[in-house]
Design a protein around this motif. Structure first.
Motif, PDB file in Angstrom:
ATOM      1  N   ARG A 122       0.842  -1.195   0.000  1.00 10.62           N
ATOM      2  CA  ARG A 122       0.000   0.000   0.000  1.00 10.62           C
ATOM      3  C   ARG A 122       0.879   1.247   0.000  1.00 10.62           C
ATOM      4  N   LEU A 123       0.565   2.158  -0.906  1.00 12.67           N
ATOM      5  CA  LEU A 123       1.255   3.444  -0.951  1.00 12.67           C
ATOM      6  C   LEU A 123       0.336   4.519  -0.386  1.00 12.67           C
ATOM      7  N   ASN A 124       0.922   5.487   0.260  1.00 12.41           N
ATOM      8  CA  ASN A 124       0.142   6.619   0.778  1.00 12.41           C
ATOM      9  C   ASN A 124       0.636   7.897   0.106  1.00 12.41           C
ATOM     10  N   PRO A 125      -0.181   8.473  -0.778  1.00  8.61           N
ATOM     11  CA  PRO A 125       0.283   9.640  -1.546  1.00  8.61           C
ATOM     12  C   PRO A 125       0.264  10.947  -0.760  1.00  8.61           C
ATOM     13  N   GLY A 126      -0.305  10.930   0.442  1.00 12.39           N
ATOM     14  CA  GLY A 126      -0.308  12.162   1.243  1.00 12.39           C
ATOM     15  C   GLY A 126      -1.370  13.171   0.833  1.00 12.39           C
ATOM     16  N   VAL A 127      -2.250  12.778  -0.074  1.00 13.74           N
ATOM     17  CA  VAL A 127      -3.396  13.649  -0.426  1.00 13.74           C
ATOM     18  C   VAL A 127      -4.644  12.782  -0.407  1.00 13.74           C
ATOM     19  N   SER A 128      -5.750  13.370   0.033  1.00 10.48           N
ATOM     20  CA  SER A 128      -7.006  12.617   0.015  1.00 10.48           C
ATOM     21  C   SER A 128      -8.161  13.579  -0.138  1.00 10.48           C
ATOM     22  N   SER A 129      -9.355  12.985  -0.308  1.00 10.39           N
ATOM     23  CA  SER A 129     -10.540  13.832  -0.465  1.00 10.39           C
ATOM     24  C   SER A 129     -11.422  13.762   0.775  1.00 10.39           C
ATOM     25  N   SER A 130     -10.866  13.282   1.879  1.00 14.34           N
ATOM     26  CA  SER A 130     -11.712  13.113   3.057  1.00 14.34           C
ATOM     27  C   SER A 130     -12.047  14.439   3.722  1.00 14.34           C
ATOM     28  N   GLU A 131     -13.323  14.569   4.112  1.00 12.55           N
ATOM     29  CA  GLU A 131     -13.720  15.769   4.851  1.00 12.55           C
ATOM     30  C   GLU A 131     -13.609  15.543   6.348  1.00 12.55           C
ATOM     31  N   PHE A 132     -13.282  14.322   6.752  1.00 15.37           N
ATOM     32  CA  PHE A 132     -13.230  13.992   8.174  1.00 15.37           C
ATOM     33  C   PHE A 132     -11.826  13.521   8.525  1.00 15.37           C
ATOM     34  N   LEU A 133     -11.227  14.158   9.506  1.00 15.71           N
ATOM     35  CA  LEU A 133      -9.874  13.753   9.913  1.00 15.71           C
ATOM     36  C   LEU A 133      -9.848  12.277  10.322  1.00 15.71           C
TER      37      LEU A 133
END
Ligand SMILES: Cc1ncc(COP(=O)(O)O)c(C=O)c1O
Length: 370
Positions: A122-133
């Motif tokens: 799994r890679l984590n790109p450090g950007v997301s579209s989540s509105e909830f922390l």
């Protein structure tokens, strides 16, 4: 004949499910991507016979889910977990076609055990579209996937693919496109490595919603797949089951305490837990009329409130209410808080008849404890 089912119960409507399935099939056909149901969102296997005709398989978050996917859905079975324990890895491998590790540490820990398996990271790109922390996979210090491309490059000979889940309830194609571009900028050198033949873009993309630009989405997925020479996977949870299911409840009492209140035979904490976690309101349709009621659950939690809804007429004990869009992250999270009666599960078949597929009893309550 349609049987009378006692509330509370979740009612899954296969014809509504089918609308989502047909869009998923369209995307598979026009983009070349494969679609795996994310069992964490929806794992009600009674309707897997229908879903498995339109989807390629399942993805999982645990040993239990990977087994359920393999045994009840079939097709391709991806195993992923934030962390596997030593005593579960053999069974996870036995029930999966691919295993996706969350970290380099887990990949190394199980390197020998999984040597002959198809493996990913799994890679984590450090950007997301989540509105909830709380639900943001790219939150600061997130444990969900590896961030450092140079570190990942040191183990690339052990894997053949990646999983990236950074969309959350994202119905905005432009935002999906933009974030995929950022992923390409950040991890392009990993994606184009000859060792890499597949990439899962996770879930959280609301492409089965109304007015989503499906053709643009398909073109973008196809271009990504061709640019890196990879098989793309999608892991729709919510998109697979959105707007397919209701939670059917009955009014048990009404009272006035500065507002009109109605108490129903259900509870958000026990039956629609995400409403509580994300401080959201349930949905009801129609939601119009002169009268407004705060519809509340029957648990002891003071904030056990489904929401405030409008009605044409006064609510009375015995009235039936229906919360819509109640399939995702509900049945998989239901619990016995307050001993509130667990909703049954019913399915409206394509011919309109309703089948009761599961009822929970006092014995189930007893056996959930000791
Ligand atoms: C790795 C992964 N895949 C897929 C999903 C499904 O997401 P959704 O139900 O929003 O489509 C999730 C949700 O958390 C996830 O973490």
């Amino acid at each position: 004949m349609t049987q009378v089912i006692k509330t509370p119960y979740y009612l899954i409507d296969k014809s509504k499910l089918l609308r989502n399935m047909e869009k998923i099939a369209y995307v598979r056909e026009h983009s070349g991507a494969k679609a795996l149901l994310a069992l964490k969102c929806f794992a009600t296997w009674s309707v897997f016979d229908l879903m498995s005709q339109y989807m390629d398989g399942t993805t999982s978050s645990s040993l239990n889910e990977v087994k359920l996917g393999k045994l009840k859905f079939g097709g391709e079975t991806h195993a992923y977990s934030v962390a596997y324990a030593d005593d579960e890895i053999a069974e996870v491998l036995a029930h999966s076609d691919k295993i996706i590790f969350n970290s380099v540490g887990q990949l190394e820990r199980f390197a020998d055990a999984s040597a002959s398996h198809v493996r990913g990271l799994r890679l984590n790109p450090g950007v997301s579209s989540s509105e909830f922390l709380i639900a943001d996979p790219s939150r600061p210090f997130s444990r969900l996937g590896e961030w450092d491309a140079d570190n990942v490059a040191t183990v690339i000979d052990r894997i053949s693919g990646f999983m990236i889940h950074n969309n959350c309830e994202n119905s905005d194609f432009a935002l999906f496109d933009q974030m995929l571009g950022e992923i390409e900028d950040k991890f392009g050198s990993l994606l184009e490595h000859p060792q890499i033949s597949w990439v899962s873009l996770g879930g959280g993309i609301h492409f089965t919603g109304d007015d989503y630009p499906l053709d643009q989405f398909c073109d973008r997925l196809k271009a990504f797949s061709e640019r890196y020479g990879v098989q793309v996977f999608l892991e729709p949870g919510e998109a697979s089951i959105t707007m397919s299911t209701s939670l059917e409840v009955t009014v048990l009492d009404t009272l006035y305490n500065g507002k009109q209140l109605a108490i129903v035979d259900s509870s958000i904490e026990a039956h629609m837990l995400d409403l509580l976690i994300y401080r959201e309101s349930a949905k009801m349709a129609p939601n119009e009329g002169e009268l407004e009621y705060m519809v509340c659950g029957k648990s002891c939690l003071a904030g056990d409130i489904f929401g405030e809804f409008r009605f044409e007429r006064e609510l009375k004990v015995g009235d039936r209410l229906s919360f819509i869009d109640a399939a995702g992250y509900t049945m998989v999270k239901k619990n016995w808080f307050n001993g509130v009666k667990m909703p049954a599960i019913a399915v409206r078949e394509l011919d309109g008849s309703v089948t009761l597929v599961k009822e929970f009893t006092f014995d189930d309550f007893v056996s959930s404890l000791s």
